[in-house]
Write an enzyme that holds these catalytic residues in place. Sequence first.
Site, PDB file in Angstrom:
ATOM      1  N   ASP A 546       0.852  -1.190   0.000  1.00 24.88           N
ATOM      2  CA  ASP A 546       0.000   0.000   0.000  1.00 24.88           C
ATOM      3  C   ASP A 546       0.889   1.241   0.000  1.00 24.88           C
ATOM      4  O   ASP A 546       2.110   1.147   0.186  1.00 24.88           O
ATOM      5  CB  ASP A 546      -0.885  -0.039   1.255  1.00 24.88           C
ATOM      6  CG  ASP A 546      -2.017   0.962   1.217  1.00 24.88           C
ATOM      7  OD1 ASP A 546      -2.303   1.487   0.131  1.00 24.88           O
ATOM      8  OD2 ASP A 546      -2.613   1.210   2.272  1.00 24.88           O
ATOM      9  N   GLU A 549       2.551   4.751  -4.262  1.00 22.21           N
ATOM     10  CA  GLU A 549       2.519   5.612  -5.460  1.00 22.21           C
ATOM     11  C   GLU A 549       3.860   6.280  -5.768  1.00 22.21           C
ATOM     12  O   GLU A 549       4.087   6.537  -6.962  1.00 22.21           O
ATOM     13  CB  GLU A 549       1.416   6.664  -5.302  1.00 22.21           C
ATOM     14  CG  GLU A 549       0.019   6.121  -5.317  1.00 22.21           C
ATOM     15  CD  GLU A 549      -0.354   5.336  -4.057  1.00 22.21           C
ATOM     16  OE1 GLU A 549      -1.195   4.439  -4.162  1.00 22.21           O
ATOM     17  OE2 GLU A 549       0.213   5.620  -2.994  1.00 22.21           O
ATOM     18  N   ASP A 622      -9.214   3.993  -2.131  1.00 23.75           N
ATOM     19  CA  ASP A 622     -10.048   4.546  -1.066  1.00 23.75           C
ATOM     20  C   ASP A 622     -11.387   5.053  -1.574  1.00 23.75           C
ATOM     21  O   ASP A 622     -11.633   6.264  -1.620  1.00 23.75           O
ATOM     22  CB  ASP A 622      -9.300   5.683  -0.364  1.00 23.75           C
ATOM     23  CG  ASP A 622      -8.050   5.196   0.332  1.00 23.75           C
ATOM     24  OD1 ASP A 622      -7.900   3.978   0.490  1.00 23.75           O
ATOM     25  OD2 ASP A 622      -7.217   6.031   0.711  1.00 23.75           O
TER      26      ASP A 622
END
Length: 951
Positions: A546, A549, A622
């Site tokens: 997670d 990015e 999300d």
Amino acid sequence: MEGPAPCPGSTNKEAAASSENSSCQSPRAAMSAAGAPHATSGNNPVKSPEAPHRVLIESASKFRTCRQIGFYRRQKQLPPGQSSYVAQLDTLQVDETCASLQIIHQGTKVPLNLQIIAVIGGIIRLKINDVSPSKKRYEVSDVLVKEPASERFTVAEQELSSLTLEYQQGLYKLHVTAQPFSITVTHEEKPLVSVNSEGLLYFEDLVSPSPESVIPGINADEPLDSAKDDFGHCEKELQDFLDSKTTSVGLDFSLHGFEHVYGIPEHADHHRLQDCRESDAYRLYNLDVFGYGVHSKMGIYGTVPLLLAHKASYTCGVFWHNASETMVEVNYKASLQPEIKDAPVSRKKKAVPQVDLRWMSESGIVDVFLLLGPSPQDVFNQYAQLTGTQAFPPRFSLGYHQCRWNYEDEADVEAVDSGFDEHLIPYDVIWLDIEHTDGKRYFTWDPDKFPDPVQMQEKLEKKKRKLVVISDPHIKIDPNYMLYAEAKQKGFFVKDREGGDYVGRCWPGSSCYLDFTNPEVRDWYSSQFALNAHKGYTDTLFIWNDMNEPAVFESPEGTMPKHAVHHQSWEHRDLHNLYGFYQQMATSEGLIRRSGGQERPFVLTRSFFAGSQRYGAVWTGDNKAEWDYLKISIPMLVTLSVTGISFCGADVGGFVGNPEPELLVRWYQAGSFQPFFRGHAVRDSQRREPWLFGENNTFLIKKAIEERYTLLPYWYLLFYRAHVSAEPVMRPLWVEFPKNPEVFGVENQYMIGNALMVVPVLESGVSSLDVLYPGSGELWYNFRTHERIARQHKQKVRVTLDEIPVYQRGGTIVPMHTTVGKSTGWMEDTPYELHVALDSKGSASGELYIDDGHSFQYAQECMFTFRRFTLQKNVLSCRSADNTGQVTAESILKKVLFMGFKNRPSEVNVIIAGKEKTSVDFTYNHKLCLLTVENLSLDVSNDWEIHIAKS
């Protein structure tokens, strides 16, 4: 967590530590300041006030619009029209690998090298790079599975002003015009795609200090009214936004005869790409966007720079092989076909639909693959030839996953696990978010909350269940933290421009970021998953990547600055979209190495790029517990699917907020028919285990999950097909019905494989749905009642909260389990049944794939059973679909349902291996035309036939 807690999550977690002095506090930090998340215990929902709405949606000022992106603004000042580039045809060289020539800008006189490569398999590759660069440009590596094999072009014609190259024995021709430079690819003499026909080729010179000397007439960044007002960012942030780098590239394409284009995920938007003339371009830039808005062209967590164009007669694709920030403009219009020399007069000028595309990247080179199709599956195969197919997942990962940020401790995990058993709801995996670690140090366990993680995993394994834990790319700065100390000593962190370790803030506070672009770092990171590397890890533990990015709190746009420095001195701007791809690669390799190369890994990633399908699964980040997010999840997932990432899903129920019971039920019903099936929730939301919403809702959720488990043989087959044949698991209707224009824009219905059509309920209070039954002459059957659909085309269908409509396509055979167990591990010996849906000719076909469900033996030793079922002339046969498979265990077929069987048979017989003939039991329902053959005991690994005698 001390003090006010940010709203982490397994997916977009806000700043663990707020900025003490910044007057420009990030929304994540604001969320931290909003208040601590509530405590939870056991299985009881605990209410807490929702975080203020302003912190659930990222501030518009946090992320840039197109106008605020320097390279985009520079390129937009280049007007469409005749290109300033001229092809110097006298420099043409053709060898076994490519055709190459130089093109030169008439103003700057800077030459560029153009390579045109005929890739075997129906692909044209175009590469444009400097002839004599002062500094090498970044070229993407590791995304292609190998350097594509090429064949030699035939020069069909060469003149002073044009030349023609032939490919695939003249089926495709490339017409190169010298001035202005352009290329038109034709298929059977019809224009298919034109390159630089609008003259928007853009290639900034690495030597030039400013854009004025790069492209005459192009000014540097146009004046801004004021930095604060125009960008909406603090002065500190603006320094990175107003970067003076001038290395961007761009190119335009025209797709002739097309009105529908798809792809370029990830955006929370429609499946069919929208026209960009009155709005922003599609932005491809991996960003951590908490509670992202719907119907937006803004980039979110991942990027696949693959666009597909489709019309009734043809499908093709454009794959832009560039990992820097990229913008894509789409423009639908009608246009005259380009004139092709010697084409029939009737084809020379004819108004046809056209899609103009403009790709603009911040850095790198122009490296683009034209996937020439001509069918959807051809394009999928061509893309897979370049970037690989979907990794074949372990079977457990196709079951239901239960996740929350965070399950608090071992007692909480055990209580949730027991709750599934108490309510007889199957599930396979429970997940732990960041709170399981010791102070946000990955590969550790909180000693108070998780004192015996091995025993916890062993308890789960006794029930044949697994555990997934999170592992993010940021590493807490702590000299006493072994992972940090070792990476620091080895120089494994991303650097700042002064040469020191780049420091950013994320969940642990001040952190350094592993440089996964370095093969040595990836190798070291993979070694961390060895069972002896860290305490508390077992071979039933799997991984979730997670925040990759990468997310950086209190940094411009919440990510790593573009001037950060990676392996071999490449700047972050050059490879930003690859960062998460590399972490998932290293994690997947680590799990494989953990098992000595024997076991299939499971790795979920939030950030991804082209080729990420080779390493595991992806989810849409999300989302929110609102109907709009359930609705937008469908086009998001089918878009991922057609761009190679079949193992994808959206968090059931919505990550942010508290779903109303109806929404939660509808989401479970839709999620059970999507490839990755996980329930997940943010920490400050109410508990939402499936049994917490009343007896009736528990029953409906359980029913949806159980249906997923009965269909596991079909799901497993589809993932095998995705792995070996690049067939998407979840498919938009146009893939299965490519000649039916009516379905090209449909995104509220989709196919699972070629057999099942799913129509999810996407709004509250719905009592009926308009269902489209596509295909000329196709038969459809209600999947659950087996009733044949009386009217074709479109009709209104009544729905209740009990279930969503699902239909089986005539001519297909769906394998299923007869019963469900506690998890997939409990169902290995569960008997099978076949649902046979007859087409208008009374025929049907389907397959069943079986292996051990977890190892690589299927590939290494051909240890699998792959069978094909065919119904023709009232005989259902079972034969091998692949003679290389070595059967390891018998698998019993107990029941067969024949839908659409018009007359009651006089008898039904089974013939095994062409010898024994045995009469078997059957029932027949005249109203449904349903023949049910029961009490069978047929080993599907053997050859046999079921003969149905006419009455």
